[in-house]
Write a protein that holds these residues in place. Structure first.
Motif, short mmCIF file in Angstrom:
data_model
loop_
_atom_site.label_atom_id
_atom_site.label_comp_id
_atom_site.label_asym_id
_atom_site.label_seq_id
_atom_site.Cartn_x
_atom_site.Cartn_y
_atom_site.Cartn_z
N LEU A 42 11.06 3.24 6.65
CA LEU A 42 10.47 4.44 5.67
C LEU A 42 9.83 4.45 5.18
O LEU A 42 8.12 4.82 5.34
N PHE A 43 9.28 2.46 5.36
CA PHE A 43 7.95 1.88 4.45
C PHE A 43 6.78 2.25 5.26
O PHE A 43 5.69 2.32 5.47
N THR A 44 7.39 1.53 6.54
CA THR A 44 6.42 1.79 7.99
C THR A 44 6.02 3.45 8.46
O THR A 44 4.70 3.72 9.10
N GLN A 45 6.64 4.40 7.40
CA GLN A 45 5.94 5.84 7.51
C GLN A 45 6.26 6.07 9.61
O GLN A 45 6.09 7.49 9.71
N TRP A 46 7.59 5.37 9.27
CA TRP A 46 8.20 6.56 10.96
C TRP A 46 9.09 7.71 10.87
O TRP A 46 8.73 8.50 11.41
#
Length: 255
Positions: A42-46
């Motif tokens: 989530l935090f890495t925008q995947w």
């Protein structure tokens, strides 16, 4: 997060619907050691990247991690059992087959899944996985003891201190992680990689000292593409733009 039982172990997951409705193909993301679905994906925008590409994205917390059950017996953390959690999640969601993407320890779990249940794996994306997949047990020696140290200051090795610091940052259960280290240690038999028929993409940072060189694996998989992520180490490669671009192109062109 929702939960389900995988052979009695509670696993927390989230099922994201595609933002574009023209495809809807499912992909399951398997996070790395001491991480969570949120930190890794989530935090890495995947999740954003993949749902905007029209894909149904399923993320979950590995056993012993995040909001899933905390276990303290190393025998409950074998790669076979952790790969089984992915199969049981697919069964729970009535998904016969999916693209599978794993990072670091999640890549090892995904590889074991592709060997043990090939009919469930449409394609395989491995990040942070290099020749150490076959040359070693994957997780550094002394890591379990680093998780069990009373204070991070008591950990002398710089790499182990990074792992311990990451585990503390993700608010992980350190004793459960120590059990995971001891239970998940397993080098993959190189001969078994040739049994994987699913198209495979391997992406590794050129400064990744944890994964090792990914290029020797190119001769072992039947259908594989290896992509270098320039200037990235193990932690920084996961959210890299080049990694995402390579994954989207791979998913668009795989059979």
């Amino acid at each position: 997060m929702e939960t389900f039982l995988s052979d009695g172990v509670e696993i927390a997951y989230v099922d994201f619907e595609p933002l574009a409705q023209d495809r809807g193909e499912p992909i399951v993301l398997v996070h790395g050691f001491a991480s969570t679905h949120a930190v890794n994906w989530l935090f890495t925008q995947w999740v954003k990247t993949l749902t905007e590409d029209g894909r149904r994205v399923i993320v979950f917390d590995n056993r012993g991690h995040g909001q899933s059950a905390k276990l303290y017996d190393p025998a409950l953390f074998s790669l076979d059992l952790m790969a089984g959690d992915v199969v049981h999640l697919l069964d729970h969601l009535s998904i016969p087959r999916a693209d599978i993407m794993g990072y670091s320890l999640g890549g090892r779990i995904a590889t074991v899944l592709a060997i043990a249940a090939p009919e469930r794996v449409r394609s395989l994306i491995l990040g942070g996985i290099g020749e150490n997949l076959i040359a070693s047990s994957g997780l550094p020696g002394g890591l379990a003891e680093a998780m069990e140290a009373e204070r991070i200051e008591d950990v002398d090795d710089s790499m182990l201190k990074i792992f311990r610091g990451f585990a503390e940052a993700t608010r992980s259960d350190l004793n459960a992680l120590a059990a995971c280290v001891r239970g998940a240690r397993k080098a993959i038999d190189p001969a078994l990689l040739a049994t994987i028929g699913a198209p495979t993409l391997i992406c590794v940072g050129t400064r990744d000292d944890v994964a090792g060189d990914p290029h020797p694996l190119g001769a072992l998989f039947r259908d594989v593409r290896v992509v270098d992520i320039p200037g990235r180490d193990h932690n920084r490669a996961v959210g890299d733009r080049l990694f995402k671009q390579a994954a989207l192109e791979f998913l668009d062109t795989r059979p």
